[in-house]
Design a protein around this motif. Sequence first.
Motif, mmCIF file in Angstrom:
data_model
loop_
_atom_site.group_PDB
_atom_site.id
_atom_site.type_symbol
_atom_site.label_atom_id
_atom_site.label_comp_id
_atom_site.label_asym_id
_atom_site.label_seq_id
_atom_site.Cartn_x
_atom_site.Cartn_y
_atom_site.Cartn_z
ATOM 1 N N VAL A 237 17.772 31.466 86.378
ATOM 2 C CA VAL A 237 18.080 31.167 84.971
ATOM 3 C C VAL A 237 18.667 32.398 84.279
ATOM 4 O O VAL A 237 18.552 32.535 83.059
ATOM 5 N N SER A 238 19.288 33.261 85.064
ATOM 6 C CA SER A 238 19.838 34.503 84.494
ATOM 7 C C SER A 238 20.857 34.223 83.410
ATOM 8 O O SER A 238 20.846 34.864 82.349
ATOM 9 N N GLU A 239 21.745 33.258 83.670
ATOM 10 C CA GLU A 239 22.777 32.951 82.674
ATOM 11 C C GLU A 239 22.152 32.468 81.375
ATOM 12 O O GLU A 239 22.546 32.900 80.288
ATOM 13 N N GLN A 240 21.154 31.563 81.490
ATOM 14 C CA GLN A 240 20.510 31.034 80.296
ATOM 15 C C GLN A 240 19.757 32.131 79.548
ATOM 16 O O GLN A 240 19.844 32.223 78.317
ATOM 17 N N VAL A 241 19.008 32.968 80.313
ATOM 18 C CA VAL A 241 18.232 34.036 79.666
ATOM 19 C C VAL A 241 19.163 35.051 79.016
ATOM 20 O O VAL A 241 18.949 35.465 77.865
ATOM 21 N N ASN A 242 20.221 35.443 79.746
ATOM 22 C CA ASN A 242 21.174 36.414 79.185
ATOM 23 C C ASN A 242 21.888 35.839 77.973
ATOM 24 O O ASN A 242 22.149 36.557 76.998
ATOM 25 N N ALA A 243 22.201 34.524 78.060
ATOM 26 C CA ALA A 243 22.853 33.877 76.909
ATOM 27 C C ALA A 243 21.917 33.848 75.712
ATOM 28 O O ALA A 243 22.324 34.084 74.577
ATOM 29 N N ILE A 245 19.428 35.954 75.181
ATOM 30 C CA ILE A 245 19.328 37.334 74.688
ATOM 31 C C ILE A 245 20.542 37.671 73.831
ATOM 32 O O ILE A 245 20.427 38.284 72.768
ATOM 33 N N GLN A 246 21.731 37.244 74.306
ATOM 34 C CA GLN A 246 22.955 37.509 73.557
ATOM 35 C C GLN A 246 22.940 36.794 72.215
ATOM 36 O O GLN A 246 23.360 37.351 71.187
ATOM 37 N N ILE A 247 22.414 35.556 72.218
ATOM 38 C CA ILE A 247 22.315 34.795 70.964
ATOM 39 C C ILE A 247 21.391 35.500 69.983
ATOM 40 O O ILE A 247 21.692 35.639 68.797
ATOM 41 N N VAL A 248 20.233 35.967 70.516
ATOM 42 C CA VAL A 248 19.273 36.678 69.661
ATOM 43 C C VAL A 248 19.905 37.950 69.104
ATOM 44 O O VAL A 248 19.762 38.263 67.917
ATOM 45 N N GLU A 249 20.622 38.691 69.982
ATOM 46 C CA GLU A 249 21.271 39.923 69.522
ATOM 47 C C GLU A 249 22.338 39.620 68.481
ATOM 48 O O GLU A 249 22.478 40.343 67.483
ATOM 49 N N ASN A 250 23.104 38.541 68.725
ATOM 50 C CA ASN A 250 24.142 38.147 67.759
ATOM 51 C C ASN A 250 23.515 37.725 66.428
ATOM 52 O O ASN A 250 24.056 38.019 65.361
ATOM 53 N N GLU A 251 22.373 37.010 66.524
ATOM 54 C CA GLU A 251 21.685 36.595 65.294
ATOM 55 C C GLU A 251 21.199 37.813 64.521
ATOM 56 O O GLU A 251 21.298 37.861 63.287
ATOM 57 N N LYS A 252 20.663 38.808 65.258
ATOM 58 C CA LYS A 252 20.206 40.027 64.596
ATOM 59 C C LYS A 252 21.378 40.757 63.953
ATOM 60 O O LYS A 252 21.273 41.249 62.819
#
Length: 608
Positions: A237-243, A245-252
Amino acid sequence: MKATINSYSIKELPIMMAMINTDGVLVEATKKWAKFYGFKGDSFIGLHLTEIFKGEQCEQQKEIFEDVLKGIHKQGICDHNEHQYFKWDFSPWLSDDMELLGTVLKIEDITQELQTNLKYDKLDNLLNIQSEISKVGIWEYDMFSKTITWSKTTKDIYDVPLDFEPTVENFIKFYDGEEAKESMKNLYKTSAEIGITWHKTMKINSAKGVKKHIITACRPITQNKKVVKLVGTVQDVSEQVNAKIQIVENEKLLRTLIDSLPVSIYIKDLESRKVMINQQECKFFNKTEEEILGKNDFDLFEPELAQILRKEDLDVMESKEPMLGKRFTYRNATGESLSFLTSKLPLLDIKGRVKGLIGISLDISDVVSKEAELQELIKVTAVQNKKLLNFAHIVSHNIRSHSANFTMLLNFLNIESDGIEKQKLMDMLTETASKLSETLEHLNEVLEINANLKLEKEPINLYEATIKALNNLRTQILDSDINVKVTIDDTIVVQAVPQYLENIITQFISNSIKYRHPDKPLVIDIKSSITESKVLLNVTDNGLGFDIYQHQDKLFGMYKTFHDNPDAKGIGLFIAKNQAEAMGAKLAVCSEINEGATFSIIFKHGEQ
């Protein structure tokens, strides 16, 4: 020693079995065997193998029989028809003394077993195909053999070759970090011992050194309440987890950006409740985010304003049309008037349905203030330009008049030979020079007033300023027996330039003295009045007065007079008007012939 055959016991056995002697003759069989081959009773006894099996099958059975008589154990599978399969077994028939007596033929119906195995093979094949399609790996741990089996997809996830053989020791090493390794050991151990089902997201380092996030699931298989096997799945699930994480970082990042903007940003639901706000919005209300979220405009504003804002929200949400750049004025709790530029946009879901709105509000209070200052400056500039034109006209007219007088008198002086006449001309030149000097002095005074528009104002008590002006004219008032009435609130304070205010009041009073009526005693009434926006000082007399309509265009003009008084020069009120305007005040006059006049100076009320 020959073996004794218990025919009854053999016949009743629940299997298909026949006993054949060394000559190939059937000596006994079970009822189940006889029925399978179509014999009734003991009719098969004494028959030779060749009488039971026919054709190619007979030859095969003869070869097998001969091998068995040599002490060789034979087994095989045959099909009885398209839907039945049997397992046959030829084993030596030995006496108690280990003497070969013949062979024992056993036949077992394995149709159901083969079908079950075939079904399992199909299921296993389908499971492997599904595993490859869904990219979900399968694994299995046998508690008895202590062996681990990985599917191809599982091996692909761990980046190991197909011939890799996982063990308890070598697959744990893939987990990232000692803590993770220990955690997984405990989970597998717990499942094996007490049968707990679990799934967990962990990080691994694959055989190729690639960091991955995987979800491992485990389910114990039990028999007789004992765990015999652990089966499970593993998914990358690397793609989902990385995505994520990226979403969370983008939200921040987006939240940081929104909170850093100098504009109020908010999101409202269909009921106009605020469901998201930024820090500027909190600053505007001077409340925390928790105190604002979930509140609507009726909770945050006065009812009248809240009703207006709610109507705007409904218009935007119903029409799906944005409201852009609407000016909004709000007076906060401290009484400060704030101006905002507000935009509202409909918030749509993926199906295009309205689920709320987005609001953006920019504080333009400083801009509005600067705009007002600019408008005032434009007005002042326009007035100054007009004054400049008038001043230029006055300068041109007055100096040219004096210049013409000088030229004419000098010409006369040059041609005049009589000494007495020359002295008269010299006296006239002296008088003209004096008038020119006086004119230049007046012009210079006006220039100085207009050049000091930024002269500092200060709070001045209006009553005290009036008394000071009266004291300046005390001698004239006493000599002329003038009745002066002063009715001024001694608490009134105005913002003014001290010397300008004193001069204006003095000018008003001296004008009343100068233009008093010859047939009645002069009365000067000085009063103050206050409205919501203005402070007025009125100086009223019962003097000659003048026709205000006839002289309206000449009011406060330079060298403009309304009477034949030899002392009138038409400069005092002109200077007073310039001084008033220089400190942000205005002059006004009201008059009737022989009824007197009222001159007023008007200040802005509450001006800081």
